[in-house]
Design a protein around this motif. Structure first.
Motif, PDB file in Angstrom:
ATOM      1  N   PRO A 792       0.829  -1.205   0.000  1.00 23.20           N
ATOM      2  CA  PRO A 792       0.000   0.000   0.000  1.00 23.20           C
ATOM      3  C   PRO A 792       0.866   1.259   0.000  1.00 23.20           C
ATOM      4  CG  PRO A 792      -0.701  -1.535   1.700  1.00 23.20           C
ATOM      5  CD  PRO A 792       0.609  -2.023   1.193  1.00 23.20           C
ATOM      6  N   VAL A 793       0.396   2.278  -0.694  1.00 23.58           N
ATOM      7  CA  VAL A 793       1.091   3.563  -0.737  1.00 23.58           C
ATOM      8  C   VAL A 793       0.128   4.636  -0.257  1.00 23.58           C
ATOM      9  CG1 VAL A 793       2.268   5.268  -2.173  1.00 23.58           C
ATOM     10  CG2 VAL A 793       2.539   2.815  -2.669  1.00 23.58           C
ATOM     11  N   VAL A 794       0.564   5.413   0.721  1.00 20.35           N
ATOM     12  CA  VAL A 794      -0.215   6.562   1.188  1.00 20.35           C
ATOM     13  C   VAL A 794       0.436   7.810   0.609  1.00 20.35           C
ATOM     14  CG1 VAL A 794      -1.022   7.877   3.176  1.00 20.35           C
ATOM     15  CG2 VAL A 794      -0.887   5.397   3.309  1.00 20.35           C
ATOM     16  N   MET A 795      -0.295   8.516  -0.223  1.00 21.54           N
ATOM     17  CA  MET A 795       0.183   9.750  -0.844  1.00 21.54           C
ATOM     18  C   MET A 795      -0.350  10.933  -0.029  1.00 21.54           C
ATOM     19  SD  MET A 795       2.005   8.779  -3.468  1.00 21.54           S
ATOM     20  CE  MET A 795       2.136  10.259  -4.475  1.00 21.54           C
ATOM     21  N   VAL A 796       0.545  11.676   0.590  1.00 18.85           N
ATOM     22  CA  VAL A 796       0.178  12.797   1.453  1.00 18.85           C
ATOM     23  C   VAL A 796       0.672  14.087   0.807  1.00 18.85           C
ATOM     24  CG1 VAL A 796       0.318  13.790   3.763  1.00 18.85           C
ATOM     25  CG2 VAL A 796       0.463  11.298   3.468  1.00 18.85           C
ATOM     26  N   THR A 797      -0.231  14.995   0.509  1.00 14.11           N
ATOM     27  CA  THR A 797       0.121  16.261  -0.112  1.00 14.11           C
ATOM     28  C   THR A 797      -0.334  17.400   0.785  1.00 14.11           C
ATOM     29  OG1 THR A 797      -0.185  15.269  -2.293  1.00 14.11           O
ATOM     30  CG2 THR A 797      -0.049  17.663  -2.189  1.00 14.11           C
ATOM     31  N   LEU A 798       0.574  18.352   1.052  1.00 12.43           N
ATOM     32  CA  LEU A 798       0.304  19.428   2.005  1.00 12.43           C
ATOM     33  C   LEU A 798      -0.423  20.598   1.366  1.00 12.43           C
ATOM     34  CD1 LEU A 798       3.670  19.385   4.014  1.00 12.43           C
ATOM     35  CD2 LEU A 798       1.549  18.127   4.428  1.00 12.43           C
ATOM     36  N   ASN A 799      -1.103  20.382   0.268  1.00  9.97           N
ATOM     37  CA  ASN A 799      -1.942  21.394  -0.374  1.00  9.97           C
ATOM     38  C   ASN A 799      -3.310  20.797  -0.663  1.00  9.97           C
ATOM     39  OD1 ASN A 799      -0.181  23.711  -0.606  1.00  9.97           O
ATOM     40  ND2 ASN A 799       1.031  22.478  -2.041  1.00  9.97           N
ATOM     41  N   SER A 800      -4.307  21.641  -0.791  1.00  5.97           N
ATOM     42  CA  SER A 800      -5.679  21.172  -1.028  1.00  5.97           C
ATOM     43  C   SER A 800      -5.870  20.733  -2.474  1.00  5.97           C
ATOM     44  CB  SER A 800      -6.683  22.276  -0.691  1.00  5.97           C
ATOM     45  OG  SER A 800      -6.599  22.634   0.676  1.00  5.97           O
ATOM     46  N   GLY A 801      -6.819  19.832  -2.695  1.00  2.00           N
ATOM     47  CA  GLY A 801      -7.200  19.404  -4.024  1.00  2.00           C
ATOM     48  C   GLY A 801      -6.332  18.325  -4.624  1.00  2.00           C
ATOM     49  N   ALA A 802      -5.276  17.911  -3.913  1.00  2.00           N
ATOM     50  CA  ALA A 802      -4.358  16.927  -4.485  1.00  2.00           C
ATOM     51  C   ALA A 802      -4.982  15.536  -4.560  1.00  2.00           C
ATOM     52  CB  ALA A 802      -3.066  16.873  -3.667  1.00  2.00           C
ATOM     53  N   CYS A 803      -6.080  15.322  -3.847  1.00  2.00           N
ATOM     54  CA  CYS A 803      -6.734  14.015  -3.880  1.00  2.00           C
ATOM     55  C   CYS A 803      -8.021  14.036  -4.688  1.00  2.00           C
ATOM     56  CB  CYS A 803      -7.004  13.530  -2.444  1.00  2.00           C
ATOM     57  SG  CYS A 803      -5.485  13.145  -1.530  1.00  2.00           S
ATOM     58  N   ASP A 804      -8.188  15.034  -5.521  1.00  2.00           N
ATOM     59  CA  ASP A 804      -9.338  15.058  -6.424  1.00  2.00           C
ATOM     60  C   ASP A 804      -9.204  13.939  -7.457  1.00  2.00           C
ATOM     61  OD1 ASP A 804     -10.182  17.249  -5.049  1.00  2.00           O
ATOM     62  OD2 ASP A 804      -9.602  18.720  -6.584  1.00  2.00           O
ATOM     63  N   ARG A 805     -10.324  13.607  -8.088  1.00  2.00           N
ATOM     64  CA  ARG A 805     -10.348  12.537  -9.069  1.00  2.00           C
ATOM     65  C   ARG A 805      -9.330  12.774 -10.174  1.00  2.00           C
ATOM     66  NH1 ARG A 805     -10.740   7.748  -8.971  1.00  2.00           N
ATOM     67  NH2 ARG A 805     -12.329   8.106  -7.377  1.00  2.00           N
ATOM     68  N   ASP A 806      -8.564  11.737 -10.534  1.00  2.00           N
ATOM     69  CA  ASP A 806      -7.566  11.714 -11.614  1.00  2.00           C
ATOM     70  C   ASP A 806      -6.294  12.485 -11.289  1.00  2.00           C
ATOM     71  OD1 ASP A 806      -9.011  10.045 -13.284  1.00  2.00           O
ATOM     72  OD2 ASP A 806     -10.081  11.712 -14.227  1.00  2.00           O
ATOM     73  N   ARG A 807      -6.153  12.996 -10.070  1.00  5.44           N
ATOM     74  CA  ARG A 807      -4.872  13.593  -9.700  1.00  5.44           C
ATOM     75  C   ARG A 807      -3.861  12.466  -9.440  1.00  5.44           C
ATOM     76  NH1 ARG A 807      -4.748  18.963  -8.157  1.00  5.44           N
ATOM     77  NH2 ARG A 807      -2.496  18.577  -8.162  1.00  5.44           N
ATOM     78  N   PRO A 808      -2.548  12.707  -9.632  1.00  2.98           N
ATOM     79  CA  PRO A 808      -1.547  11.643  -9.483  1.00  2.98           C
ATOM     80  C   PRO A 808      -1.616  10.922  -8.140  1.00  2.98           C
ATOM     81  CG  PRO A 808      -0.567  13.561 -10.508  1.00  2.98           C
ATOM     82  CD  PRO A 808      -1.947  13.967 -10.109  1.00  2.98           C
ATOM     83  N   GLY A 809      -1.762  11.696  -7.063  1.00  4.93           N
ATOM     84  CA  GLY A 809      -1.806  11.061  -5.743  1.00  4.93           C
ATOM     85  C   GLY A 809      -2.963  10.096  -5.614  1.00  4.93           C
ATOM     86  N   THR A 810      -4.128  10.487  -6.122  1.00  6.87           N
ATOM     87  CA  THR A 810      -5.314   9.630  -6.055  1.00  6.87           C
ATOM     88  C   THR A 810      -5.103   8.357  -6.871  1.00  6.87           C
ATOM     89  OG1 THR A 810      -6.690  11.600  -5.848  1.00  6.87           O
ATOM     90  CG2 THR A 810      -7.789   9.554  -6.444  1.00  6.87           C
ATOM     91  N   ARG A 811      -4.590   8.489  -8.064  1.00  8.50           N
ATOM     92  CA  ARG A 811      -4.429   7.325  -8.943  1.00  8.50           C
ATOM     93  C   ARG A 811      -3.407   6.343  -8.391  1.00  8.50           C
ATOM     94  NH1 ARG A 811      -4.023   9.544 -15.087  1.00  8.50           N
ATOM     95  NH2 ARG A 811      -3.359   7.360 -15.327  1.00  8.50           N
ATOM     96  N   ILE A 812      -2.308   6.848  -7.850  1.00  9.92           N
ATOM     97  CA  ILE A 812      -1.283   5.948  -7.295  1.00  9.92           C
ATOM     98  C   ILE A 812      -1.810   5.242  -6.052  1.00  9.92           C
ATOM     99  CG2 ILE A 812       0.990   5.885  -6.198  1.00  9.92           C
ATOM    100  CD1 ILE A 812       1.759   8.221  -8.084  1.00  9.92           C
ATOM    101  N   ALA A 813      -2.478   5.983  -5.174  1.00  9.60           N
ATOM    102  CA  ALA A 813      -3.016   5.382  -3.948  1.00  9.60           C
ATOM    103  C   ALA A 813      -4.048   4.307  -4.284  1.00  9.60           C
ATOM    104  CB  ALA A 813      -3.633   6.465  -3.068  1.00  9.60           C
ATOM    105  N   GLU A 814      -4.920   4.566  -5.248  1.00  6.31           N
ATOM    106  CA  GLU A 814      -5.932   3.581  -5.620  1.00  6.31           C
ATOM    107  C   GLU A 814      -5.295   2.345  -6.235  1.00  6.31           C
ATOM    108  OE1 GLU A 814      -8.707   5.557  -8.123  1.00  6.31           O
ATOM    109  OE2 GLU A 814      -9.807   6.494  -6.458  1.00  6.31           O
TER     110      GLU A 814
END
Length: 843
Positions: A792-814
């Motif tokens: 499992p990979v937890v992608m933590v971004t210190l700015n808002s909106g980084a976990c919106d649909r199709d953002r890199p962090g969201t896709r990698i975590a999923e």
């Protein structure tokens, strides 16, 4: 019997009531289970009663309101030094036991519960007893009104000090039971009845107090958690040695609850005397025998009750000990209660043929005790003591699956002192179901799919849906569910990610269904893996209403098949014939009309043919009429599944990637900066967990600098590596390449996890400034590698909106079955939960 009257001596009463706690769940992830407003009333009403009782003089009753650990131990030490006559210690508040149940921890105001079983802010009862035996008091009385109070008796017995006999115990509930917290309006049941008896006037001795409180609680039918009757307990000294005067108020001539034990039994006999001519002696003796047998059972075997009637006498009945699975215990108690009052268990003279004591312990503990520790079960050792950790030697064992019998017999190699005689087949059946809240619209047929498929359908239907399971190391229903979850040779780590876990799992399905309604939101979105019969019989441990659920039936999960097993002990043949007769009567009743009627009401199915419900309509309870025929559990399969579960929840591996590029300069220092956030997650890691920290910077090779090498660490060592400034964690004058850094991390963890099933996790913390290097083929490459890795990979971004649909962090975590967190989340507790899920936590 010697009677100790402390009037005129130097006495002390220390009343401790912890009604307010600094840390409570769910707001605090390490908090206790809520505030206890009723305890405030406990403390004040008992203080008033003791002051009115004229045994304790002016200033001798001290009350502590929600003390800290240090406040409590200081006050206890002073009371032990000062008391010369009677020392009374009363505690009401939260309490928990150790995993084995061998220690009781009293939780003070600052108490917390850490993932690794750490209990800061608590005081062990062993420590309390150690203080009390050293006291100058001639006689000590300890009164406990808390969860697991009955476990204190076992700790008293293990105290290796002859002075322990001056300590007498009153306990609000039987061992291994929780009680309800109550409300601010009235004191909790045990203390309420205690105060009532103390206030009735005249001399009140400890033995009489216990008799009266036990009677009043039995008549009121107070309930503990899991819908059990709450039965007070006592350590036996008032019945065969010293007795202690606790109140000496004005004499009550109205025949209240004072007087001797003999007087109480006389009042009981009068109560069951005929109201008019024509009520025969058999009915009177039967009613009295049933009540007294139940009371004898509830007293945990302490004391001897003479059963006398108006026209003849009843000898104390032989007591059967029935050990069962935690999830089966409420149903087996209901069956035992019905059997006690049945004609099958009554002689022609109206006396009981036998009593029945039902108790439970963790399924894995029982299998180990019967399979490997039957010798120390008869002759306990300090290191191995099944009498302490499981309970008394059973006459009957009712496991949740017959496969447990095979697990025991396979483990019995030498020095076997317990021989098992199982029935040929189970006497009932209940499938393990995925019970889905009706608010989650899954839209799937109830049968025909595997458990992993059902969970994926559920989570596809609602991304917020959660799946909860009890502890497979304690509950057989959870272990059977885990058989289906893992499948044949499946990826255990990936399978475990399908289960929602924050901290320690609840020990049983009954407990899980009890605790979920405390949080309506969690209850409404949580599907639970539980035995089907609990959806019918329910659990009465809370007054709140839990979410209505519909059962889905995975076709790869073995069902519960409770089986009657006679246990014969070496050297236990003195009353073998009488005990065999009693066991056979109970077995025949359980398999006959009387037992089927109780089991039907509890929600069980027939163990034969089509496995239809014994009673009731399936649709009325969200069930299906016919259930799939899953393969029965196999002993080897259960042992292997339990081993794999232990591996998957053993010491973990966590690799932290900390973006150290120049753009992180404004998000670096303080508790909300990158290093500070990682530092706060370290509480989820224990001494046996392996972890390391990479500072990710540079767009070529190498992709990172090692801040903390990958191995086990002390907390101080890890915090030192994350200290900013002075050669610790520093921002670099460079950009970062998250694509290359993540690929290196996935390969690094793949190599370390190749030979085992230990849990693993990668945490990547960044400001997202370099996400332009995570696009197109580079992003797809990371997704593919993450999906294949099983880490499992937890992608933590210190700015808002980084976990919106199709953002890199969201896709990698999923892709990695991990989690994406950004500034819109409550970052620190959410990340700490993910790390704690992988690590073993602080001791």
């Amino acid at each position: 019997m010697s009677r100790f009257d402390a009037r005129g001596r130097v006495n002390r009463a220390l009343l401790v009531g912890v009604s307010e706690y600094d840390h409570t769940a769910p707001e605090h992830p390490q908090g206790v289970n809520g505030q206890l407003p009723a305890v405030r009333r406990n403390r004040t009403t008992l203080e008033d009663a003791l002051n009115r009782g004229h045994v304790f003089g002016a200033g001798e009753v001290k009350s502590l309101a929600s003390p800290t650990q240090d406040d409590f131990t200081g006050a206890l030490s002073r009371a032990c030094r000062e008391a010369r006559g009677l020392l009374l210690l009363y505690f009401a508040g939260h309490a928990v036991t150790s995993t084995s149940g061998s220690e009781l921890h009293l939780q003070m105001r600052t108490a917390r519960v850490l993932t690794g079983n750490g209990l800061p802010g608590s005081v062990s009862f062993s420590q309390v007893l150690g203080e009390l035996v050293e006291s100058h008091a001639e006689q000590v009385v300890v009164i406990l009104d808390c969860c697991y109070a009955g476990n204190a008796a076992g700790i008293w017995h293990r105290l290796d000090d002859p002075r322990r006999h001056k300590i007498l115990l009153l306990m609000s509930v039987q061992p291994n039971r929780c009680i309800l917290g109550g409300t601010a309006k009235v004191a909790t049941p045990f203390t309420r009845e205690l105060v009532h008896v103390l206030d009735e006037g005249g001399e009140v001795w400890l033995s009489e107090l216990y008799d009266a409180v036990e009677r009043r609680m039995a008549e009121a039918r107070y309930r503990a958690e899991d819908n059990d009757l709450q039965r007070p307990q006592a350590l036996a000294r008032p019945w065969n040695g010293d007795d202690v005067l606790l109140a000496a108020g004005p004499v009550d001539l109205s025949g209240g609850a004072g007087g001797t034990s003999g007087g109480w039994f006389a009042r009981l006999r009068r109560r069951f005397a005929p109201a008019r001519q024509g009520t025969g002696p058999r009915l009177r003796r039967t009613a009295l025998s049933v009540l007294l047998a139940l009371l004898a059972t509830s007293a945990g075997g302490y004391g001897l009750l003479a059963l006398t009637g108006d026209s003849g006498s009843c000898e104390p009945p032989l007591e059967l000990r029935v050990l069962t699975d935690p999830d089966l215990e409420p149903a087996m108690r209901a069956a035992a209660d019905a059997y006690l009052a049945s004609a099958d268990n009554t002689t022609e003279d109206g006396c009981l043929r036998s009593g029945v004591t039902v108790y439970s312990a963790g399924a894995a503990h029982v299998v180990t005790a019967l399979g490997e520790h039957s010798d120390p079960w008869q002759q306990p050792r300090e290191d191995v003591n099944p009498q302490r950790d499981v309970g008394p030697q059973p006459d009957v064992w009712i496991p949740a699956t017959r496969a447990d019998v095979g697990r025991v017999t396979e483990a019995q190699v030498d020095r076997v002192f317990a021989r098992l005689e199982p029935d040929a087949g189970p006497f009932a059946y209940s499938p393990v179901v995925l019970a889905v809240p009706e608010s989650l619209d899954v839209g799937v047929a109830p049968t025909g799919r595997s458990l992993p498929e059902l969970i994926r359908v559920l989570k596809d239907a609602d991304t917020k849906a959660q799946v909860r399971r009890p502890d497979p190391e304690f509950s057989d229903s959870a272990l059977l569910a885990t058989v289906g979850l893992y499948g044949d040779g499946g990826d255990v780590r990936r399978a475990e990610r399908l289960i929602t876990q924050a901290g320690r799992p609840e020990p049983s399905a009954v407990k899980l269904l009890c605790t979920l309604p405390e949080d309506d939101a969690a209850d409404d979105r949580s599907a639970v893996l539980v035995p089907e019969f609990l959806l019918r019989s329910g659990v009465g441990c809370h007054s709140v209403t839990r979410a209505e659920r519909t059962a889905l039936y995975p076709d790869d999960v073995p069902g519960l098949e409770p089986t009657f097993v006679r246990v014969r002990w070496e050297g236990g043949d003195r009353d073998a014939q009488a005990r065999d007769e009693a066991v056979n009567r109970f077995r025949d009743w359980l398999a006959g009309k009387g037992g089927r009627e109780v089991l039907g009401k509890q929600g069980f199915r027939s163990a034969k043919d089509e496995r239809g419900l014994i009673a009731g309509q399936a649709a009325e309870h969200g069930l299906t009429g016919s259930v799939p025929s899953a393969d029965p559990a196999d002993a080897t399969q259960l042992d292997r599944t339990l081993e794999r579960y232990g591996n998957a929840h053993g010491p973990g591996r966590v690799l932290f990637l900390l973006d150290s590029s120049g753009s992180m300069a404004g998000l670096w220092d303080g508790p909300s900066g990158g290093p500070g956030i990682l530092k706060q997650t370290l509480t989820g890691l224990g001494k046996e967990d392996e972890y390391g920290v990479w500072a990710v910077h540079g767009v070529g090779r190498p992709t990172h600098t090692e801040l903390l090498d990958f191995r086990t660490h002390s907390r101080a060592e890890a915090e030192g590596a994350l200290k900013t400034g002075g050669g610790g964690a520093e921002v670099r004058d460079a950009e970062a390449d998250p694509h290359a850094g993540l690929l290196d991390a996935l390969e690094f963890m793949r190599e370390r996890g190749a030979g085992d099933e230990r849990p693993q996790l990668i945490v990547y913390l960044t400001d997202g400034e370099d996400d332009n290097r995570l696009t197109g083929d580079r992003l797809r490459e990371v997704e593919d590698r993450a999906g294949e890795s099983g880490v499992p990979v937890v992608m933590v971004t210190l700015n808002s909106g980084a976990c919106d649909r199709d953002r890199p962090g969201t896709r990698i975590a999923e892709a990695a079955q991990g989690r994406c967190l950004d500034a819109g989340d409550d970052l620190v507790p959410a990340l700490r939960d993910e790390v704690a899920r992988t690590g073993t936590g602080e001791e």
